[in-house]
Enzyme design. Structure first.
Site, PDB file in Angstrom:
ATOM      1  N   ASP A 165      -6.631  -6.781   4.273  1.00 35.00           N
ATOM      2  CA  ASP A 165      -7.687  -6.267   3.394  1.00 35.00           C
ATOM      3  C   ASP A 165      -8.548  -7.424   2.906  1.00 35.00           C
ATOM      4  O   ASP A 165      -9.789  -7.387   2.981  1.00 35.00           O
ATOM      5  CB  ASP A 165      -7.029  -5.543   2.205  1.00 35.00           C
ATOM      6  CG  ASP A 165      -8.043  -5.061   1.177  1.00 35.00           C
ATOM      7  OD1 ASP A 165      -9.080  -4.511   1.591  1.00 35.00           O
ATOM      8  OD2 ASP A 165      -7.794  -5.225  -0.025  1.00 35.00           O
ATOM      9  N   ASP A 219     -12.576  -9.055   4.385  1.00 37.44           N
ATOM     10  CA  ASP A 219     -13.770  -9.237   3.544  1.00 37.44           C
ATOM     11  C   ASP A 219     -14.318 -10.659   3.696  1.00 37.44           C
ATOM     12  O   ASP A 219     -15.542 -10.857   3.708  1.00 37.44           O
ATOM     13  CB  ASP A 219     -13.458  -8.966   2.060  1.00 37.44           C
ATOM     14  CG  ASP A 219     -13.733  -7.519   1.651  1.00 37.44           C
ATOM     15  OD1 ASP A 219     -13.431  -6.621   2.457  1.00 37.44           O
ATOM     16  OD2 ASP A 219     -14.240  -7.291   0.539  1.00 37.44           O
ATOM     17  N   LYS A 278       2.987 -15.003   4.874  1.00 44.31           N
ATOM     18  CA  LYS A 278       3.336 -15.892   3.756  1.00 44.31           C
ATOM     19  C   LYS A 278       4.861 -15.999   3.734  1.00 44.31           C
ATOM     20  O   LYS A 278       5.501 -15.832   2.680  1.00 44.31           O
ATOM     21  CB  LYS A 278       2.768 -15.303   2.452  1.00 44.31           C
ATOM     22  CG  LYS A 278       2.891 -16.213   1.240  1.00 44.31           C
ATOM     23  CD  LYS A 278       1.873 -17.331   1.179  1.00 44.31           C
ATOM     24  CE  LYS A 278       2.146 -18.245  -0.002  1.00 44.31           C
ATOM     25  NZ  LYS A 278       1.189 -19.377  -0.088  1.00 44.31           N
ATOM     26  N   TYR A 280       0.791  -1.233   0.000  1.00 48.27           N
ATOM     27  CA  TYR A 280       0.000   0.000   0.000  1.00 48.27           C
ATOM     28  C   TYR A 280       0.824   1.285   0.000  1.00 48.27           C
ATOM     29  O   TYR A 280       0.258   2.380  -0.033  1.00 48.27           O
ATOM     30  CB  TYR A 280      -0.959   0.007   1.193  1.00 48.27           C
ATOM     31  CG  TYR A 280      -2.231  -0.767   0.928  1.00 48.27           C
ATOM     32  CD1 TYR A 280      -2.239  -2.153   1.005  1.00 48.27           C
ATOM     33  CD2 TYR A 280      -3.410  -0.127   0.587  1.00 48.27           C
ATOM     34  CE1 TYR A 280      -3.398  -2.878   0.749  1.00 48.27           C
ATOM     35  CE2 TYR A 280      -4.568  -0.832   0.340  1.00 48.27           C
ATOM     36  CZ  TYR A 280      -4.559  -2.209   0.420  1.00 48.27           C
ATOM     37  OH  TYR A 280      -5.713  -2.907   0.169  1.00 48.27           O
ATOM     38  N   ASP A 296      -2.906 -18.400   2.856  1.00 48.46           N
ATOM     39  CA  ASP A 296      -3.860 -19.171   2.042  1.00 48.46           C
ATOM     40  C   ASP A 296      -4.687 -20.121   2.907  1.00 48.46           C
ATOM     41  O   ASP A 296      -5.911 -20.229   2.752  1.00 48.46           O
ATOM     42  CB  ASP A 296      -3.145 -19.916   0.901  1.00 48.46           C
ATOM     43  CG  ASP A 296      -1.844 -20.576   1.318  1.00 48.46           C
ATOM     44  OD1 ASP A 296      -1.356 -20.321   2.434  1.00 48.46           O
ATOM     45  OD2 ASP A 296      -1.308 -21.373   0.527  1.00 48.46           O
TER      46      ASP A 296
HETATM   47  O1  LIG Z   1     -10.613   1.790  -2.985  1.00 50.53           O
HETATM   48  C1  LIG Z   1      -9.817   2.356  -2.245  1.00 50.53           C
HETATM   49  O2  LIG Z   1      -9.455   3.523  -2.451  1.00 50.53           O
HETATM   50  C2  LIG Z   1      -9.278   1.646  -1.039  1.00 50.53           C
HETATM   51  C3  LIG Z   1      -9.956   0.325  -0.777  1.00 50.53           C
HETATM   52  C4  LIG Z   1      -9.738  -0.153   0.639  1.00 50.53           C
HETATM   53  C5  LIG Z   1      -8.370  -0.774   0.847  1.00 50.53           C
HETATM   54  O3  LIG Z   1      -7.847  -0.661   1.951  1.00 50.53           O
HETATM   55  O4  LIG Z   1      -7.831  -1.366  -0.089  1.00 50.53           O
HETATM   56  C6  LIG Z   1     -10.803  -1.166   1.021  1.00 50.53           C
HETATM   57  O5  LIG Z   1     -10.684  -2.351   0.268  1.00 50.53           O
HETATM   58  C7  LIG Z   1     -10.772  -1.459   2.485  1.00 50.53           C
HETATM   59  O6  LIG Z   1     -10.783  -2.632   2.855  1.00 50.53           O
HETATM   60  O7  LIG Z   1     -10.809  -0.515   3.277  1.00 50.53           O
END
Ligand SMILES: O=C(O)CC[C@H](C(=O)O)[C@@H](O)C(=O)O
Ligand SMILES: NC(=O)c1ccc[n+]([C@@H]2O[C@H](COP(=O)([O-])OP(=O)(O)OC[C@H]3O[C@@H](n4cnc5c(N)ncnc54)[C@H](O)[C@@H]3O)[C@@H](O)[C@H]2O)c1
Length: 332
Positions: A225, A229, A168, A116, A201
């Site tokens: 990230d 999700d 990893k 990032y 993984d």
């Molecule tokens: O779309 C963006 O500008 C950031 C997305 C952002 C990230 O941290 O990658 C989002 O996926 C998140 O989990 O906060």
């Protein structure tokens, strides 16, 4: 106390309007200042994170952020405002809890480095793309320490006191190798906690299939990230999941979801994630009573079946919002 609210793009403004309305009812003494960030303001002004927004974010007690629509192709001058805010304000710990049926876990994601950092370039006349990944001892140590402190606090409330270190290092031996080494060093300071390691993984598979085995997961930025999700599926999905970004007495609260261009403007975005952000914000500024009021309103509205389509209902954003506000006024 001043709260900086950044609605952003897509469904960001739709869900943040609901969150802000609830915040005004629950904490009418707070000063709310709205600021712009994202793709729309970039297209209008050439900057995705205007100086005025950054200034308001800096002077605020806490920040409430919606979502931004970052493009998936290179755009000269565009940088993701949320990534920029995390780094500029050194909000180094991204705390992403999931609570669901027999699941109660937290993903603690490093928030300032890894891929990032945004150092990408093309070589060989565009035939090779290179992205730099930076992992430092300092950032690894502080995020693992944050995870350990959280696991210790949760242990006092009956959680197992387990920290899963996700990396990893079998392939990324130098970068994730450093994260792993530092994590194990920090772990030695917490003899009352249990530690385990997982390759990312396998962690993803287990998080999907057996989420109840996890307590606190700590990992680097990109893995966090993705894993957060996956985790949020067990708590009702992206429409529900909230997160905090913490560092040095500052905090930014944001839904885990993005700008959701597929449903933006249709009035069906689930405002619950943004409302859960307000719960977290109220707790963080020391208003547990107000936080609890909102928490129980959210639970009551969902239990009454007033739900948006993503969580199996037919209600609109507006209907959920009205019912939340009704519940809050009924509590008076
Ligand atoms: O779309 C963006 O500008 C950031 C997305 C952002 C990230 O941290 O990658 C989002 O996926 C998140 O989990 O906060
Ligand atoms: N923190 C952020 O600002 C952030 C986070 C993630 C993605 N993004 C950006 O958002 C844009 C869209 O990304 P994406 O589509 O991959 O992810 P997304 O999270 O925006 O959407 C993924 C899916 O979940 C659904 N969804 C998300 N939030 C919802 C809600 N509150 N209610 C109902 N359904 C919801 C969407 O409709 C979509 O089908 C991209 O430009 C990305 O860069 C920003």
């Amino acid at each position: 106390m001043q709260i900086c609210v950044i609605p952003g793009d897509g469904i960001g403004p739709e869900v943040i309007a609901v969150a802000t309305a609830a915040l005004r009812v629950l904490a009418p003494d707070l000063t709310i200042k709205e600021a712009e960030a994202g793709w729309a303001v970039f297209q209008r002004t050439g900057t995705a994170l205007p100086e005025t927004t950054l200034a308001l974010a800096r002077e605020a007690t806490a920040i409430l952020f919606g979502a931004v629509a970052s493009p998936s192709h290179p755009v000269p001058g565009y940088r993701s405002p949320i990534v920029e805010l995390r780094r500029t304000l050194d909000l180094y710990a991204n705390i992403r809890p999931t609570v669901g049926n027999e699941v109660d876990l937290v993903v603690v994601r490093e928030n300032t480095e890894d891929l990032y950092i945004g150092r990408e370039r093309l070589e060989d006349d565009g035939a090779t793309a290179i992205a730099e990944r930076v992992i430092t001892r300092a950032a690894s140590a502080r995020i693992v320490r944050t995870a350990c402190e959280l696991a210790r606090t949760r242990q006092a409330y009956g959680h197992p006191g387990k920290v899963t270190i996700v990396h990893k290092a079998n392939v990324l031996r130098v970068s994730d190798g450093l994260f792993r080494t530092v994590a194990l060093e920090v772990a030695a300071d917490y003899p009352e906690l249990t530690f385990e390691e997982r390759l990312v993984d396998v962690a993803a598979m287990q998080l999907a299939a057996q989420p109840q085995r996890f307590d606190v997961i700590v990992t680097t930025n990109m893995f966090g990230d993705i894993l957060s999700d996956i985790a949020c599926i067990h708590g009702g999905g992206l429409g529900v999941a909230a997160s905090s970004n913490l560092g040095h007495g500052r905090a930014l609260f944001e839904p885990v979801h993005g700008a959701a261009p597929d449903i933006a403007g249709r009035g069906i975005a689930n405002p619950t994630a943004a409302l859960n952000c307000v719960v977290m914000l109220l707790d963080w500024i020391g208003r547990p009573h107000a936080a609890e009021r909102l928490r129980s309103a959210i639970t009551a509205v969902a239990a009454a079946g007033i739900r948006t389509p993503d969580v199996g209902g037919q209600a609109t954003t507006r209907e959920v919002a009205d019912e939340i506000l009704n519940q809050l006024s009924a509590q008076m």
